[in-house]
Design a protein around this motif. Structure first.
Motif, PDB file in Angstrom:
ATOM      1  N   ILE A  13      15.586  -4.846  10.272  1.00  0.00           N
ATOM      2  CA  ILE A  13      15.192  -4.219   9.011  1.00  0.00           C
ATOM      3  C   ILE A  13      13.781  -3.648   9.133  1.00  0.00           C
ATOM      4  CG2 ILE A  13      14.570  -4.681   6.602  1.00  0.00           C
ATOM      5  CD1 ILE A  13      16.846  -6.733   6.549  1.00  0.00           C
ATOM      6  N   GLY A  14      12.890  -4.416   9.767  1.00  0.00           N
ATOM      7  CA  GLY A  14      11.516  -3.958   9.945  1.00  0.00           C
ATOM      8  C   GLY A  14      11.429  -2.701  10.795  1.00  0.00           C
ATOM      9  N   ILE A  15      12.234  -2.632  11.860  1.00  0.00           N
ATOM     10  CA  ILE A  15      12.239  -1.451  12.725  1.00  0.00           C
ATOM     11  C   ILE A  15      12.690  -0.228  11.935  1.00  0.00           C
ATOM     12  CG2 ILE A  15      13.381  -0.358  14.693  1.00  0.00           C
ATOM     13  CD1 ILE A  15      11.315  -2.316  15.605  1.00  0.00           C
ATOM     14  N   ALA A  16      13.774  -0.377  11.167  1.00  0.00           N
ATOM     15  CA  ALA A  16      14.275   0.733  10.363  1.00  0.00           C
ATOM     16  C   ALA A  16      13.228   1.186   9.353  1.00  0.00           C
ATOM     17  CB  ALA A  16      15.558   0.326   9.649  1.00  0.00           C
ATOM     18  N   ALA A  17      12.541   0.221   8.751  1.00  0.00           N
ATOM     19  CA  ALA A  17      11.549   0.540   7.729  1.00  0.00           C
ATOM     20  C   ALA A  17      10.362   1.310   8.305  1.00  0.00           C
ATOM     21  CB  ALA A  17      11.075  -0.734   7.047  1.00  0.00           C
ATOM     22  N   ILE A  18       9.812   0.848   9.430  1.00  0.00           N
ATOM     23  CA  ILE A  18       8.631   1.524   9.976  1.00  0.00           C
ATOM     24  C   ILE A  18       8.982   2.907  10.497  1.00  0.00           C
ATOM     25  CG2 ILE A  18       8.794   0.552  12.324  1.00  0.00           C
ATOM     26  CD1 ILE A  18       5.578   1.168  10.226  1.00  0.00           C
ATOM     27  N   SER A  50       7.792  11.849   1.542  1.00  0.00           N
ATOM     28  CA  SER A  50       9.131  11.374   1.187  1.00  0.00           C
ATOM     29  C   SER A  50       9.106   9.861   1.060  1.00  0.00           C
ATOM     30  CB  SER A  50      10.133  11.770   2.273  1.00  0.00           C
ATOM     31  OG  SER A  50      10.169  13.180   2.422  1.00  0.00           O
ATOM     32  N   PRO A  51       9.502   9.320  -0.101  1.00  0.00           N
ATOM     33  CA  PRO A  51       9.526   7.862  -0.259  1.00  0.00           C
ATOM     34  C   PRO A  51      10.584   7.233   0.626  1.00  0.00           C
ATOM     35  CG  PRO A  51      10.633   8.914  -2.095  1.00  0.00           C
ATOM     36  CD  PRO A  51       9.992  10.014  -1.284  1.00  0.00           C
ATOM     37  N   VAL A  52      10.339   5.996   1.021  1.00  0.00           N
ATOM     38  CA  VAL A  52      11.306   5.255   1.827  1.00  0.00           C
ATOM     39  C   VAL A  52      12.196   4.480   0.866  1.00  0.00           C
ATOM     40  CG1 VAL A  52      11.610   3.493   3.593  1.00  0.00           C
ATOM     41  CG2 VAL A  52       9.686   5.088   3.735  1.00  0.00           C
ATOM     42  N   ILE A  53      13.471   4.865   0.807  1.00  0.00           N
ATOM     43  CA  ILE A  53      14.415   4.267  -0.129  1.00  0.00           C
ATOM     44  C   ILE A  53      15.433   3.420   0.631  1.00  0.00           C
ATOM     45  CG2 ILE A  53      16.114   4.738  -1.931  1.00  0.00           C
ATOM     46  CD1 ILE A  53      14.687   7.433  -2.338  1.00  0.00           C
ATOM     47  N   SER A  54      15.542   2.173   0.238  1.00  0.00           N
ATOM     48  CA  SER A  54      16.382   1.209   0.950  1.00  0.00           C
ATOM     49  C   SER A  54      17.794   1.703   1.174  1.00  0.00           C
ATOM     50  CB  SER A  54      16.432  -0.112   0.182  1.00  0.00           C
ATOM     51  OG  SER A  54      15.153  -0.663   0.043  1.00  0.00           O
ATOM     52  N   SER A  55      18.408   2.232   0.128  1.00  0.00           N
ATOM     53  CA  SER A  55      19.826   2.582   0.204  1.00  0.00           C
ATOM     54  C   SER A  55      20.115   3.732   1.152  1.00  0.00           C
ATOM     55  CB  SER A  55      20.345   2.939  -1.193  1.00  0.00           C
ATOM     56  OG  SER A  55      19.617   4.044  -1.722  1.00  0.00           O
ATOM     57  N   THR A  56      19.083   4.478   1.540  1.00  0.00           N
ATOM     58  CA  THR A  56      19.314   5.624   2.421  1.00  0.00           C
ATOM     59  C   THR A  56      19.162   5.280   3.896  1.00  0.00           C
ATOM     60  OG1 THR A  56      16.996   6.335   2.375  1.00  0.00           O
ATOM     61  CG2 THR A  56      18.444   7.166   0.624  1.00  0.00           C
ATOM     62  N   GLY A  90      12.696  -0.728   1.516  1.00  0.00           N
ATOM     63  CA  GLY A  90      12.107   0.420   0.855  1.00  0.00           C
ATOM     64  C   GLY A  90      10.670   0.220   0.495  1.00  0.00           C
ATOM     65  N   SER A  91       9.970   1.346   0.287  1.00  0.00           N
ATOM     66  CA  SER A  91       8.615   1.297  -0.205  1.00  0.00           C
ATOM     67  C   SER A  91       8.173   2.667  -0.610  1.00  0.00           C
ATOM     68  CB  SER A  91       7.678   0.713   0.839  1.00  0.00           C
ATOM     69  OG  SER A  91       7.398   1.632   1.820  1.00  0.00           O
ATOM     70  N   SER A  92       6.929   2.775  -1.010  1.00  0.00           N
ATOM     71  CA  SER A  92       6.398   4.009  -1.556  1.00  0.00           C
ATOM     72  C   SER A  92       5.941   4.950  -0.470  1.00  0.00           C
ATOM     73  CB  SER A  92       5.206   3.674  -2.458  1.00  0.00           C
ATOM     74  OG  SER A  92       4.212   3.039  -1.705  1.00  0.00           O
ATOM     75  N   PRO A  93       5.698   6.226  -0.799  1.00  0.00           N
ATOM     76  CA  PRO A  93       5.276   7.201   0.191  1.00  0.00           C
ATOM     77  C   PRO A  93       3.841   7.008   0.598  1.00  0.00           C
ATOM     78  CG  PRO A  93       5.312   8.198  -1.995  1.00  0.00           C
ATOM     79  CD  PRO A  93       5.908   6.822  -2.121  1.00  0.00           C
ATOM     80  N   SER A  94       3.421   7.778   1.624  1.00  0.00           N
ATOM     81  CA  SER A  94       2.037   7.746   2.065  1.00  0.00           C
ATOM     82  C   SER A  94       1.142   8.164   0.922  1.00  0.00           C
ATOM     83  CB  SER A  94       1.864   8.705   3.255  1.00  0.00           C
ATOM     84  OG  SER A  94       0.521   8.812   3.604  1.00  0.00           O
ATOM     85  N   GLY A  95      -0.044   7.553   0.910  1.00  0.00           N
ATOM     86  CA  GLY A  95      -0.972   7.867  -0.153  1.00  0.00           C
ATOM     87  C   GLY A  95      -0.919   6.849  -1.266  1.00  0.00           C
ATOM     88  N   SER A  96       0.004   5.909  -1.190  1.00  0.00           N
ATOM     89  CA  SER A  96       0.068   4.817  -2.145  1.00  0.00           C
ATOM     90  C   SER A  96       0.507   3.573  -1.423  1.00  0.00           C
ATOM     91  CB  SER A  96       1.057   5.163  -3.268  1.00  0.00           C
ATOM     92  OG  SER A  96       2.347   5.316  -2.738  1.00  0.00           O
ATOM     93  N   SER A  97       0.186   2.425  -1.981  1.00  0.00           N
ATOM     94  CA  SER A  97       0.524   1.181  -1.314  1.00  0.00           C
ATOM     95  C   SER A  97       2.016   1.015  -1.203  1.00  0.00           C
ATOM     96  CB  SER A  97      -0.056   0.001  -2.097  1.00  0.00           C
ATOM     97  OG  SER A  97      -1.452   0.078  -2.093  1.00  0.00           O
ATOM     98  N   SER A  98       2.492   0.465  -0.095  1.00  0.00           N
ATOM     99  CA  SER A  98       3.908   0.250   0.115  1.00  0.00           C
ATOM    100  C   SER A  98       4.371  -0.926  -0.714  1.00  0.00           C
ATOM    101  CB  SER A  98       4.182  -0.033   1.593  1.00  0.00           C
ATOM    102  OG  SER A  98       3.722   1.022   2.379  1.00  0.00           O
TER     103      SER A  98
END
Length: 278
Positions: free
Chosen positions: A25-30, A220-226, A239-247
């Protein structure tokens, strides 16, 4: 006795599988974060890490991808640890550790990046559950220099990468000796001409001073379902928020889960297994 032992082994096996899944999951997220923040393909053509990187700043703790830090928070040299994605990943030999300022999203990366950290001959110490990135015996070409983005220029993305040094490693003459100051270089050209391998792990964070005076490119935000499993079989989602804001906390937990969320339970389960086998 037999049932107790079998149960303990089954329980430990389940834990190992869960930890492996968490690392995936961590690999996919980063990977998704690097793409969502515009670092891929603008800075790096591709990013397929085989390990998770944790970057820890004194007074801040372990950061999440794209986390906003102040100039002061990112001033001290961070501690770097990595965790292989799974048991088949072998991390040995020497590495290069570097940090570059990729500027704001939408920057033309062909003009180069400001080099804030470059150490060759880095080694990994510890066990596969948590490997410390040691620069003690390396060549500190450029000592760590904290971020200092221009006032009003927007959130700069500071990228930290760990790259393997093969036997053919040969850096350019101007970047072989220690004490080279912060300056502009072309990160991808450096990787190519030095014959470095592809990054095995990476992380990035944002630092901004003042309020941006120009309109910045969106991220582009990182969305779990995608998120889907990577071709290497080491991914799913978070999932988490886009660059420029805290994840989001979910992404942070996923990326650091291999040794933050599961490390204590693993130790407890080993004791439990020992008890069950008595």
């Amino acid at each position: 006795m037999f049932l107790s032992t079998s149960f303990a082994l089954f329980f430990l096996g389940s834990l190992v599988n869960a930890q492996s899944s968490d690392n995936a999951i961590g690999i996919a997220a980063i990977e998704a974060h690097f793409t969502g923040a515009g670092l891929v393909p603008s800075l790096l053509t591709s990013f397929d890490p085989t390990a998770l990187m944790t970057v820890t700043f004194s007074g801040v703790g372990a950061i999440s991808p794209g986390q906003n830090l102040t100039k002061d928070q990112a001033a001290p040299t961070p501690e770097i640890t990595i965790v292989p994605a799974n048991s088949t990943v072998s991390l040995q030999g020497n590495y290069t550790l570097l940090m570059a300022d990729a500027d704001v999203v939408g920057t033309d990366e062909s003009v180069g990046q400001t080099r804030h950290w470059l150490v060759n001959g880095v080694t990994l110490t510890g066990t596969n559950s948590s490997l410390n990135v040691s620069t003690a015996n390396g060549v500190a070409v450029t000592d760590y220099a904290g971020p200092a983005p221009p006032e009003g220029s927007g959130p700069h993305r500071y990228v930290i990468l760990l790259l393997p040094q093969p036997s053919t490693f040969s850096p350019p003459a101007n970047l072989t000796q220690p004490n080279v100051g912060v300056s502009v270089f072309h990160l991808t050209d450096y990787i190519s001409t030095s014959h470095l391998g592809a990054p095995v792990a990476g992380m990035y964070f944002d630092v901004e001073q003042g309020t941006a005076t120009a309109t910045l490119s969106p991220t582009s935000p990182v969305i779990s379902s995608t998120l889907k499993p990577a071709s290497s079989g080491t991914s799913t989602s978070s999932g988490s928020s886009p660059s420029g804001s805290s994840s989001s906390s979910n992404a942070a937990i996923a990326i650091r889960g291999g040794h933050s969320v599961f490390a204590v339970p693993a130790a407890v389960c080993v004791l439990f297994a020992s008890y069950m086998c008595l």
